[in-house]
Scaffold this active site. Structure first.
Site, PDB file in Angstrom:
ATOM      1  CB  CYS A 138      80.604   6.400 -10.805  1.00  8.43           C
ATOM      2  SG  CYS A 138      79.070   5.480 -10.573  1.00  8.43           S
ATOM      3  NE  ARG A 184      84.403   9.654  -7.207  1.00  4.37           N
ATOM      4  CZ  ARG A 184      84.282  10.791  -6.550  1.00  4.37           C
ATOM      5  NH1 ARG A 184      85.320  11.262  -5.896  1.00  4.37           N
ATOM      6  NH2 ARG A 184      83.160  11.454  -6.539  1.00  4.37           N
ATOM      7  CD1 TRP A 229      79.490   1.134  -4.780  1.00  6.16           C
ATOM      8  CD2 TRP A 229      77.595   2.317  -4.991  1.00  6.16           C
ATOM      9  NE1 TRP A 229      78.675   0.825  -3.713  1.00  6.16           N
ATOM     10  CE2 TRP A 229      77.508   1.533  -3.819  1.00  6.16           C
ATOM     11  CE3 TRP A 229      76.512   3.133  -5.327  1.00  6.16           C
ATOM     12  CZ2 TRP A 229      76.409   1.551  -2.976  1.00  6.16           C
ATOM     13  CZ3 TRP A 229      75.410   3.147  -4.497  1.00  6.16           C
ATOM     14  CH2 TRP A 229      75.363   2.371  -3.329  1.00  6.16           C
ATOM     15  CG  ASN A 257      79.803  10.432  -9.716  1.00  5.23           C
ATOM     16  OD1 ASN A 257      79.076   9.607  -9.179  1.00  5.23           O
ATOM     17  ND2 ASN A 257      80.502  11.327  -9.035  1.00  5.23           N
ATOM     18  N   GLY A 258      76.566  10.158 -10.684  1.00  2.66           N
ATOM     19  CA  GLY A 258      75.399  10.835 -10.118  1.00  2.66           C
ATOM     20  C   GLY A 258      74.158  10.012 -10.384  1.00  2.66           C
ATOM     21  CD  GLU A 272      85.381   4.018  13.279  1.00  2.00           C
ATOM     22  OE1 GLU A 272      84.184   4.268  13.094  1.00  2.00           O
ATOM     23  OE2 GLU A 272      86.196   3.961  12.338  1.00  2.00           O
ATOM     24  CE  LYS A 311      86.590   1.469   9.815  1.00  2.00           C
ATOM     25  NZ  LYS A 311      86.311   2.843  10.049  1.00  2.00           N
ATOM     26  CD  GLU A 355      83.898   0.334   6.367  1.00  2.00           C
ATOM     27  OE1 GLU A 355      84.564   0.518   7.406  1.00  2.00           O
ATOM     28  OE2 GLU A 355      83.579   1.248   5.605  1.00  2.00           O
ATOM     29  CG  HIS A 369      68.963  -2.747  29.742  1.00  2.00           C
ATOM     30  ND1 HIS A 369      68.069  -2.893  30.787  1.00  2.00           N
ATOM     31  CD2 HIS A 369      69.981  -1.985  30.240  1.00  2.00           C
ATOM     32  CE1 HIS A 369      68.510  -2.235  31.845  1.00  2.00           C
ATOM     33  NE2 HIS A 369      69.684  -1.681  31.535  1.00  2.00           N
ATOM     34  CE  LYS A 395      88.373   6.865   2.046  1.00  2.00           C
ATOM     35  NZ  LYS A 395      88.045   6.158   3.277  1.00  2.00           N
TER      36      LYS A 395
HETATM   37  O1  M6R Z   1      83.461  10.959   3.584  1.00  2.00           O
HETATM   38  P1  M6R Z   1      82.621  10.870   4.804  1.00  2.00           P
HETATM   39  O2  M6R Z   1      83.389  11.006   6.060  1.00  2.00           O
HETATM   40  O3  M6R Z   1      81.434  11.804   4.774  1.00  2.00           O
HETATM   41  O4  M6R Z   1      82.032   9.391   4.775  1.00  2.00           O
HETATM   42  C1  M6R Z   1      81.067   8.973   5.696  1.00  2.00           C
HETATM   43  C2  M6R Z   1      80.936   7.472   5.683  1.00  2.00           C
HETATM   44  O5  M6R Z   1      80.472   7.024   4.448  1.00  2.00           O
HETATM   45  C3  M6R Z   1      82.265   6.769   5.997  1.00  2.00           C
HETATM   46  O6  M6R Z   1      82.806   7.221   7.187  1.00  2.00           O
HETATM   47  C4  M6R Z   1      82.075   5.244   6.085  1.00  2.00           C
HETATM   48  O7  M6R Z   1      81.298   4.933   7.188  1.00  2.00           O
HETATM   49  C5  M6R Z   1      83.451   4.600   6.144  1.00  2.00           C
HETATM   50  N1  M6R Z   1      83.629   3.734   5.022  1.00  2.00           N
HETATM   51  C6  M6R Z   1      83.691   3.822   7.376  1.00  2.00           C
HETATM   52  O8  M6R Z   1      84.954   3.246   7.410  1.00  2.00           O
END
Ligand code: M6R
Length: 616
Positions: A2, A27, A75, A101-102, A488, A492, A495, A511, A611
């Site tokens: 958060c 966040r 969040w 936050n936490g 990756e 993307k 996500e 496989h 994020k």
């Molecule tokens: O801040 P970080 O690089 O530790 O975050 C790790 C993941 O949460 C982050 O890379 C996540 O997978 C991204 N939203 C992907 O786009």
């Protein structure tokens, strides 16, 4: 996950609180709230499920009047994202308001105890016990001293927290504290500010103070901030940070969304990162804080990360093993933390890769590696983040604030940062000669222009996005370092477009995943001109034989691939196979963005995500 903000000063609080929350929204963005204290000692607040934009509308109607206040963007962890569960939460008398936050791990036990003492709870959150504990202390041992009451409450908590607290009995005073979750404060002529990170503070200050775990800060309207440690002793020289980017860096600046902006910023980010890195002694990486002899002694490297940063780790492994000939293991932090038999040597170096520097699993893993006697080196983007503060050395990628939840510019900058590390290690242990390092560095210097060429070809991604219309699943294939490009690219797409995307090393497809393919099934094949090109072409043929629609990511001039694919995302000729993933991924970032937009989604704030993943 958060975001927390607080202000006390001479201005109306609500405007900055709302603006601050908007910059922290990455966040978490499922609900939000603000609470202000008027000078006559009344608490007024609004909170609601939904985004800060909705809160702003509600706040305008509520006409919140007060020069001291706190705010929160959430969040959800405990309790659904509803109006009722949104922060701030109040004590039983309605005098004390708290944002958090936490996670409070022992909240159920505390809640039972408080209920037995007559407290009533209005939400399902873990947070709500905190204002009630403060109320108990305020009326009891703290005797009306807010900072002391917060201390008493925190002494009962287990878990992680960053808190901002106001009380109608002491209008103008705000108390903030942290344990495990980040919190920074700053003092200005207009008053004193607190926030989860520097983003909201960049608009009001260039220097901020970082609180240490269990520090308690009391902020006053004249801008003064008094910090005491866990024993109540004043903190004489708290750590400060200089914000080295302009507040405008965190604004859209003409782009329709942050993801578009951040994708386009990649060439400049790489240029900044490489600037002045090739010097008299080879690769200048003073951040490593290890002598040449210590670097030469490294016999094993463990890279720990999550999500996109984990993918960076996979490419870093290829570079370090090729250029420094040191064996590398890449671990998901969340898995590593529960592997009781993990082995390290006396000269194992740990590299944690984390854009935010606050990912809970990664931080736990880094602490564990330190506990095992390893030197921990962090690659991160966020100045003064916990990963940076707790590591033996930190390489900042200097990509500027990354706001969109989907990581783009941090991905490529972190890969290039890991290349610098690989070259430095190779030079230190004698695997690479100075001339070889210079040659590889010159290859890296070509990346920004190669990226610019790919950015200019974004129309190809827009066209390819149409091939995903009406589809529910897809397959991403690549070999060698570009199996990581496939992972990756698929991440993307999943996500931000909520479309299932399976990523596999192309040779593994037969496989199992090949069973997914039917007429019209989209397959993205990363097939650059490299030593496994023809093998991947064979895999494309296998997909086509089963009716797939193939989108190729190929090197300019590859007629073989052009003939096979429904759409090719062209990549210019790259000077080294390791450069390809850094350049080719831009196509897949743009492809994911176009697919998401075609489906009408918010590309910057995908559902269910945040994020900065600060919970385990
Ligand atoms: O801040 P970080 O690089 O530790 O975050 C790790 C993941 O949460 C982050 O890379 C996540 O997978 C991204 N939203 C992907 O786009």
């Amino acid at each position: 996950m958060c975001g927390v903000v607080g202000y006390t000063g001479r201005n109306q609080a609500v405007d900055w609180l709302l603006d601050g929350l908007a910059t922290l929204e990455y966040r978490g963005y499922d609900s939000a709230g603000v609470q202000v204290v008027s000078s006559s000692g009344n608490l007024h607040g609004v909170k609601c499920a939904g985004r800060v934009a909705t809160l702003r509308e509600r706040a305008a109607v509520a006409n919140l009047n007060g020069t001291c206040g706190i705010g929160h963007t959430r969040w959800a962890t405990h309790g659904a994202p509803t109006d009722r569960n949104a922060h701030p939460h109040l004590d039983g008398t309605g005098r004390i308001a708290v944002v958090h936050n936490g996670i409070i791990e022992n909240y159920q036990e505390l809640r039972r105890e408080l209920m037995a003492a007559g407290h009533e709870f209005l939400s399902e959150t873990d947070t709500e016990v905190i204002p009630h504990l403060i109320q108990e202390a305020w009326n009891g041992p703290a005797k009306g001293d807010l900072a002391r009451a917060v201390r008493y409450a925190c002494d009962r908590l287990e878990g992680a927290w960053a808190l901002a607290v106001v009380c109608s009995e002491v209008p103008g005073q705000m108390v903030v504290t942290r344990n495990g979750s980040p919190l920074v404060v700053t003092s200005t002529e207009d008053g004193a500010y607190a926030a989860s990170d520097v983003m909201p503070l960049a608009s009001v200050a260039t220097q901020v103070t970082q609180l240490e775990d269990n520090d308690i800060a009391t902020l006053s309207p004249d801008g003064s901030i008094q910090i005491v440690d866990r024993n109540g002793a004043p903190v004489a020289n708290p750590a400060t940070l200089t914000i080295d980017w302009d507040a405008s860096a965190a604004r859209l600046g003409g782009y329709s969304d942050f993801m578009a902006k951040e994708i386009s910023e990649q060439p400049e980010a790489i240029e900044r990162l490489l600037k002045d890195r090739l010097g008299e002694h080879g690769i200048e990486l003073d951040e490593l804080s290890l002598t040449k002899a210590e670097l030469a002694a490294v016999d094993r490297i463990v890279i720990i990360a999550c999500g996109t940063s984990y993918h960076v780790g996979l490419i870093a492994k290829a570079a370090i093993e090729r250029w420094a000939r040191i064996p590398v293991a890449v671990e998901f932090a969340s898995e590593f933390n529960y592997d009781e038999n993990y082995l390290v040597t006396d000269h194992t170096m740990c590299v944690v890769i984390t854009q935010s520097g606050e990912t809970a699993d990664t931080l736990t893993a880094a602490r564990r590696m330190r506990g095992m006697g390893c030197t921990v080196f962090a690659i991160t983007n966020v100045l003064g983040s916990t990963a940076a503060r707790e590591s033996d050395g930190t390489l900042y990628i200097q990509a500027g604030p990354e706001v969109a939840v989907a990581s783009t510019k941090a991905y490529t900058a972190q890969i290039v940062a890991s290349f610098l590390l690989a070259l430095r290690l190779g030079l230190a242990n004698g695997t690479l000669a100075r001339e070889e390092v210079e040659r590889h560095f010159a290859d890296l210097e070509r990346i920004p222009d190669l990226m610019r060429e790919v950015l200019a070809r974004r129309w190809q991604d827009k066209q390819a996005a149409r091939l995903f219309q009406g589809k529910h699943s897809s397959l991403f294939l690549g070999r060698n370092v570009n199996s990581t490009t496939a992972y990756e690219g698929a991440l993307k797409l999943k996500e931000i477009s909520y479309l299932h995307a399976e990523a596999y090393p192309a040779g593994e497809m037969k496989h199992g995943p090949i069973a997914l393919i039917e007429g019209g099934f989209p397959v993205v094949a990363i097939v650059p001109a490299d030593h496994v090109h023809d093998k991947t072409v064979s895999n494309i043929e296998e997909c086509l034989a089963r009716g797939a629609v193939v989108i190729g990511v190929a090197t300019d001039g590859d007629e073989k691939v052009a003939k096979l694919c429904s759409q090719v995302l062209w990549v210019p000729q790259c000077p080294d196979e390791l450069v390809v993933p850094v350049v080719a991924i831009l196509h897949l970032q743009m492809l994911a963005r176009y697919v998401s937009r075609d489906r009408g989604y918010d590309v910057d704030k995908p559902r269910n995500l945040a994020k900065s993943v600060t919970v385990e």
